[in-house]
Design a protein around this motif. Structure first.
Motif, PDB file in Angstrom:
ATOM      1  N   LEU A   2       0.880  -1.160   0.075  1.00 47.17           N
ATOM      2  CA  LEU A   2      -0.009  -0.017  -0.549  1.00 47.17           C
ATOM      3  C   LEU A   2       1.478   1.305  -0.220  1.00 47.17           C
ATOM      4  CD1 LEU A   2      -3.501   1.085   0.179  1.00 47.17           C
ATOM      5  CD2 LEU A   2      -2.266   0.700   3.079  1.00 47.17           C
ATOM      6  N   TYR A   4       1.773   5.169   0.753  1.00 44.89           N
ATOM      7  CA  TYR A   4       0.763   6.069   1.321  1.00 44.89           C
ATOM      8  C   TYR A   4       1.216   7.490   0.793  1.00 44.89           C
ATOM      9  CZ  TYR A   4      -0.791   9.904   4.944  1.00 44.89           C
ATOM     10  OH  TYR A   4      -1.291   9.928   5.529  1.00 44.89           O
ATOM     11  N   GLN A 142      -6.358   9.528   6.043  1.00 47.14           N
ATOM     12  CA  GLN A 142      -5.468   9.441   6.995  1.00 47.14           C
ATOM     13  C   GLN A 142      -4.193   9.729   7.029  1.00 47.14           C
ATOM     14  OE1 GLN A 142      -5.841   5.367   5.756  1.00 47.14           O
ATOM     15  NE2 GLN A 142      -5.227   4.131   7.986  1.00 47.14           N
ATOM     16  N   PHE A 147      -0.936   3.639  11.055  1.00 49.54           N
ATOM     17  CA  PHE A 147      -0.076   2.798  10.260  1.00 49.54           C
ATOM     18  C   PHE A 147       1.282   2.113  11.846  1.00 49.54           C
ATOM     19  CE2 PHE A 147      -1.939   4.551   6.851  1.00 49.54           C
ATOM     20  CZ  PHE A 147      -2.227   2.910   6.035  1.00 49.54           C
ATOM     21  N   THR A 172       1.434  -4.528   3.396  1.00 52.96           N
ATOM     22  CA  THR A 172      -0.507  -5.137   4.350  1.00 52.96           C
ATOM     23  C   THR A 172      -1.428  -5.721   3.379  1.00 52.96           C
ATOM     24  OG1 THR A 172      -2.078  -4.171   5.555  1.00 52.96           O
ATOM     25  CG2 THR A 172      -1.486  -2.586   4.034  1.00 52.96           C
ATOM     26  N   GLU A 173      -2.442  -6.491   3.790  1.00 55.78           N
ATOM     27  CA  GLU A 173      -2.876  -7.017   3.097  1.00 55.78           C
ATOM     28  C   GLU A 173      -4.526  -5.622   3.165  1.00 55.78           C
ATOM     29  OE1 GLU A 173      -3.769 -10.852   3.760  1.00 55.78           O
ATOM     30  OE2 GLU A 173      -1.902 -11.446   3.589  1.00 55.78           O
ATOM     31  N   ARG A 174      -5.276  -5.562   1.743  1.00 58.41           N
ATOM     32  CA  ARG A 174      -5.784  -4.799   2.030  1.00 58.41           C
ATOM     33  C   ARG A 174      -7.568  -5.285   1.390  1.00 58.41           C
ATOM     34  NH1 ARG A 174      -6.819   0.812  -1.858  1.00 58.41           N
ATOM     35  NH2 ARG A 174      -8.939   1.198  -0.990  1.00 58.41           N
ATOM     36  N   LYS A 175      -7.940  -5.978   1.451  1.00 59.65           N
ATOM     37  CA  LYS A 175      -9.324  -6.466   0.549  1.00 59.65           C
ATOM     38  C   LYS A 175     -10.606  -5.147   0.406  1.00 59.65           C
ATOM     39  CE  LYS A 175     -10.708 -10.838  -0.723  1.00 59.65           C
ATOM     40  NZ  LYS A 175     -10.702 -12.295  -0.542  1.00 59.65           N
ATOM     41  N   VAL A 176     -11.113  -5.736  -0.371  1.00 59.91           N
ATOM     42  CA  VAL A 176     -12.358  -4.851  -0.077  1.00 59.91           C
ATOM     43  C   VAL A 176     -13.771  -5.744  -0.465  1.00 59.91           C
ATOM     44  CG1 VAL A 176     -14.466  -3.192  -1.106  1.00 59.91           C
ATOM     45  CG2 VAL A 176     -11.743  -2.934  -1.171  1.00 59.91           C
ATOM     46  N   TYR A 304      -8.191  -3.080  -8.936  1.00 56.92           N
ATOM     47  CA  TYR A 304      -9.848  -2.451  -8.430  1.00 56.92           C
ATOM     48  C   TYR A 304     -10.374  -4.102  -8.132  1.00 56.92           C
ATOM     49  CZ  TYR A 304     -10.046   2.693  -7.063  1.00 56.92           C
ATOM     50  OH  TYR A 304      -9.092   3.550  -6.314  1.00 56.92           O
ATOM     51  N   LEU A 307      -8.899  -6.292  -5.526  1.00 57.01           N
ATOM     52  CA  LEU A 307      -9.507  -6.080  -4.548  1.00 57.01           C
ATOM     53  C   LEU A 307     -10.459  -6.525  -3.847  1.00 57.01           C
ATOM     54  CD1 LEU A 307      -7.882  -2.225  -3.744  1.00 57.01           C
ATOM     55  CD2 LEU A 307      -7.454  -4.193  -3.214  1.00 57.01           C
TER      56      LEU A 307
END
Length: 346
Positions: A2, A4, A142, A147, A172-176, A304, A307
């Protein structure tokens, strides 16, 4: 991973220190590439170990953090390995032979050479380049302090036309959580309409470059009139670069917004797999194709979709034209979306 990003605010001395670090990165990358060109059979390990040799031979290079030097050498090896891969796969056209860099814009640190201040609003760079403590212009959505520090694997300082930014690469793992809608949609990108879906809905092409064309031309003329290597020329060049950056951000914002809306409202997406690289060779359409930003839009659709966990199908563009090549009649049974839904059902 991710990414930032925050803008940073510093003094003129700190800006000059960042520029110096960026120049060192460019120097090490080019030296690593020169080593590969001159010594046959150079491996990735040879390129990495050469960083210590360069630090001893050139005192200014030793001021940069050792892991940042390693990251610079990795950039050179990435270009080399990509060239090898293209040759191995017999990619048509140019294979991307590595070239020397002249306008590097970033320096990357790994786990050392930097740290976050206790307040979470400042980033401190501790190597010999003298960058020091930089204030983070906080992201409204954010803050980086939310973090864990251990999750930050890379920190990158980037120079752009409107100032300097710091990027934090987080592991990090990001899942929607996708809400099923039962829709299967085929999308077709174009020049008149930015997007046309299988239900007949269209989105107007914003044409950001076309709208800013007169302003860009005026700024370009102003730049060409300035004396070379003068302060006024630097100002004019910066103004032109800022306008180009604004157009680029507008194009990416539209691509992300439309891609996110399309993925969120569907359970499957099929798109026409156009060879954009070949299409832009047509000098009459190249500018309009670049302005539409097909490539970046499809990239965000795939991101997307990953995700949300929904499939994205690339359909070969053969037999998808609606117009007859002889009389120009619209043939509905050869719709661009027909082969998309054949694959979607299968």
């Amino acid at each position: 991973m991710l990414l930032y990003e925050d803008k940073v605010s510093g003094s003129r001395q700190q800006d000059a220190a960042i520029d110096e670090a960026i120049r060192i990165v460019q120097f090490i990358r080019n030296k690593s590439l020169r080593l590969w060109m001159e010594q046959r059979g150079t491996s990735k390990n040879d390129v990495q170990t050469n960083c210590a040799v360069l630090a001893k031979a050139y005192p200014f290079a030793s001021r940069l953090n050792s892991q940042a030097r390693q990251a610079s050498a990795s950039r050179a090896w990435f270009a080399i390995s990509r060239f090898y891969e293209h040759c191995k796969n017999n990619q048509p056209g140019k294979k991307g032979y590595p070239t020397f860099q002249h306008h590097n814009r970033s320096v990357e640190y790994k786990t050392s050479g930097w740290k976050l201040d206790a307040d979470g609003r400042h980033s401190i760079f501790t190597d010999g380049c003298g960058i020091g403590r930089l204030k983070l212009v906080e992201n409204k959505q954010q803050s980086i302090e939310t973090f864990p520090i251990k999750a930050i694997k890379r920190v990158r300082l980037v120079r752009r036309a409107d100032g300097y930014s710091v990027q934090f690469c987080l592991k990090t793992e990001r899942k929607v959580e996708h809400v099923p809608t039962g829709r299967k949609m085929g999308i077709d990108v174009g020049l008149k309409a930015y997007l046309t879906d299988s239900e007949g809905n269209t989105i107007e092409n914003p044409r950001h470059s076309r709208k800013a064309e007169k302003k860009l031309a005026r700024l370009q003329r102003r730049l060409s009139r300035k004396q070379k290597q003068s302060a006024n020329r630097k100002k004019a060049r910066k103004a032109l670069a800022k306008q180009h950056l604004k157009v680029q951000r507008q194009r990416e914002d539209v691509a992300r917004t439309v891609a996110n809306a399309s993925v969120s409202s569907c359970d499957l997406i099929a798109y026409e797999d156009l060879q954009i690289r070949n299409m832009v060779k047509n000098h009459k359409l190249a500018k309009s194709i670049h302005d539409a930003g097909w490539g970046i839009f499809l990239q965000w659709v795939k991101r997307y979709a990953l995700l949300h966990g929904i499939p994205v199908i690339a359909v070969a563009p053969h037999f998808t034209s609606q117009k007859c090549s002889e009389c120009g009649t619209i043939v509905k049974n050869r719709s661009v979306f027909a082969p998309m839904f054949v694959l979607a059902v299968e």
